[in-house]
Design a protein around this motif. Sequence first.
Motif, mmCIF file in Angstrom:
data_model
loop_
_atom_site.group_PDB
_atom_site.id
_atom_site.type_symbol
_atom_site.label_atom_id
_atom_site.label_comp_id
_atom_site.label_asym_id
_atom_site.label_seq_id
_atom_site.Cartn_x
_atom_site.Cartn_y
_atom_site.Cartn_z
ATOM 1 N N PHE A 173 37.012 34.747 76.703
ATOM 2 C CA PHE A 173 37.520 35.513 75.635
ATOM 3 C C PHE A 173 37.597 34.367 74.460
ATOM 4 N N LEU A 174 38.075 33.371 74.850
ATOM 5 C CA LEU A 174 37.987 32.178 73.528
ATOM 6 C C LEU A 174 36.455 32.042 72.796
ATOM 7 N N GLY A 175 35.633 32.050 73.896
ATOM 8 C CA GLY A 175 34.011 31.693 73.457
ATOM 9 C C GLY A 175 33.829 32.878 72.382
ATOM 10 N N ILE A 176 34.436 33.959 72.486
ATOM 11 C CA ILE A 176 33.908 35.212 71.633
ATOM 12 C C ILE A 176 34.656 34.659 70.113
ATOM 13 N N ALA A 177 35.807 34.179 70.244
ATOM 14 C CA ALA A 177 36.531 33.627 68.815
ATOM 15 C C ALA A 177 35.734 32.632 68.336
ATOM 16 N N VAL A 178 35.196 31.650 69.054
ATOM 17 C CA VAL A 178 34.689 30.346 68.365
ATOM 18 C C VAL A 178 33.117 30.641 68.158
ATOM 19 N N GLY A 179 32.686 31.740 68.857
ATOM 20 C CA GLY A 179 31.267 32.091 68.472
ATOM 21 C C GLY A 179 31.395 32.978 67.083
ATOM 22 N N ILE A 180 32.467 33.718 66.816
ATOM 23 C CA ILE A 180 32.292 34.473 65.666
ATOM 24 C C ILE A 180 32.482 33.597 64.274
ATOM 25 N N GLY A 181 33.458 32.373 64.492
ATOM 26 C CA GLY A 181 33.778 31.646 63.605
ATOM 27 C C GLY A 181 32.672 30.644 63.551
ATOM 28 N N SER A 182 31.740 30.385 64.447
ATOM 29 C CA SER A 182 30.738 29.541 64.216
ATOM 30 C C SER A 182 29.404 30.135 63.668
ATOM 31 N N VAL A 183 28.953 31.127 64.265
ATOM 32 C CA VAL A 183 27.605 31.977 63.860
ATOM 33 C C VAL A 183 27.925 32.494 62.248
ATOM 34 N N SER A 184 29.107 32.643 61.899
ATOM 35 C CA SER A 184 29.275 33.282 60.261
ATOM 36 C C SER A 184 29.171 32.215 59.351
ATOM 37 N N VAL A 185 29.139 31.164 59.756
ATOM 38 C CA VAL A 185 28.960 29.791 58.668
ATOM 39 C C VAL A 185 27.812 29.482 58.339
ATOM 40 N N ASP A 186 26.620 30.085 58.956
ATOM 41 C CA ASP A 186 25.138 29.459 58.395
ATOM 42 C C ASP A 186 24.344 30.484 59.099
ATOM 43 N N PRO A 187 24.438 31.828 58.740
ATOM 44 C CA PRO A 187 23.545 33.132 59.312
ATOM 45 C C PRO A 187 22.025 32.905 58.852
#
Length: 242
Positions: free
Chosen positions: A53-67
């Motif tokens: 569950f936490l990984g989903i939140a981390v992933g959203i925050g990380s991927v959105s930085v440099d698409p």
Amino acid sequence: MIYGFEATVLAVSFAAVLAGTLVQRLAGQGLGMLAAPVIALVAPEVLPAALLFLGIAVGIGSVSVDPKAIALPELPPGFAGRALGAVIAASLAARLPAPEAIGPIIAGMVYLGIGLSLIGVRVAITSVSLFSAGTVAGLMATLTGVGAPPMALLYQHETQRRSTAMQNTFFFWGMVVSVLALGWYGLLTVNALVFAGLMLPAVGFGLLVARPLSARVARAAIRPWALGLAALAATTLLIRQL
């Protein structure tokens, strides 16, 4: 007690999730390798679901930085492999006898991840290697919450921008499909969801701290510290389980 969890358990877990989020955002791997062994020591009953569950939140925050650094043609085979691995792993997880049984598995996956990170073998990025790495990552992540190393092995010789963007994209997708696979087998608990909710501020703070550091800190500078902390956490967990 806070929502059924000791304050000490939450404090230790918070620190581990914060450190894991920071390294994950900067290097493309780290959340599972750092946080999973620590949480397995203090709250094994919430794994692997809470970390996914936490990984989903981390992933959203990380991927959105440099698409713009994401290579779209490379995603389908990696995504397909990750989904297959998640389904297979969820069926295996349904057969685990008790939460404590996951401890040695997590330690083993962390050691495997460290080994893969250190061997330095150059693997060509092809549809076959992406599918294979995705499948192994799906197995590892869904069983233990540690799933980044196979993709890290593929992208370790790429530029930092490309490597981090691709790893975080596969990481986000992997967390989603792993959660869905565990849900299909009835392995998601309210307890794990509550725990993940309590840890969300650590994710937010980690992503916030990583933002100004991302342009200044080289991946190579983070790697030895991250691997060393992961090894220490895994060894402590293994000793406690024996």
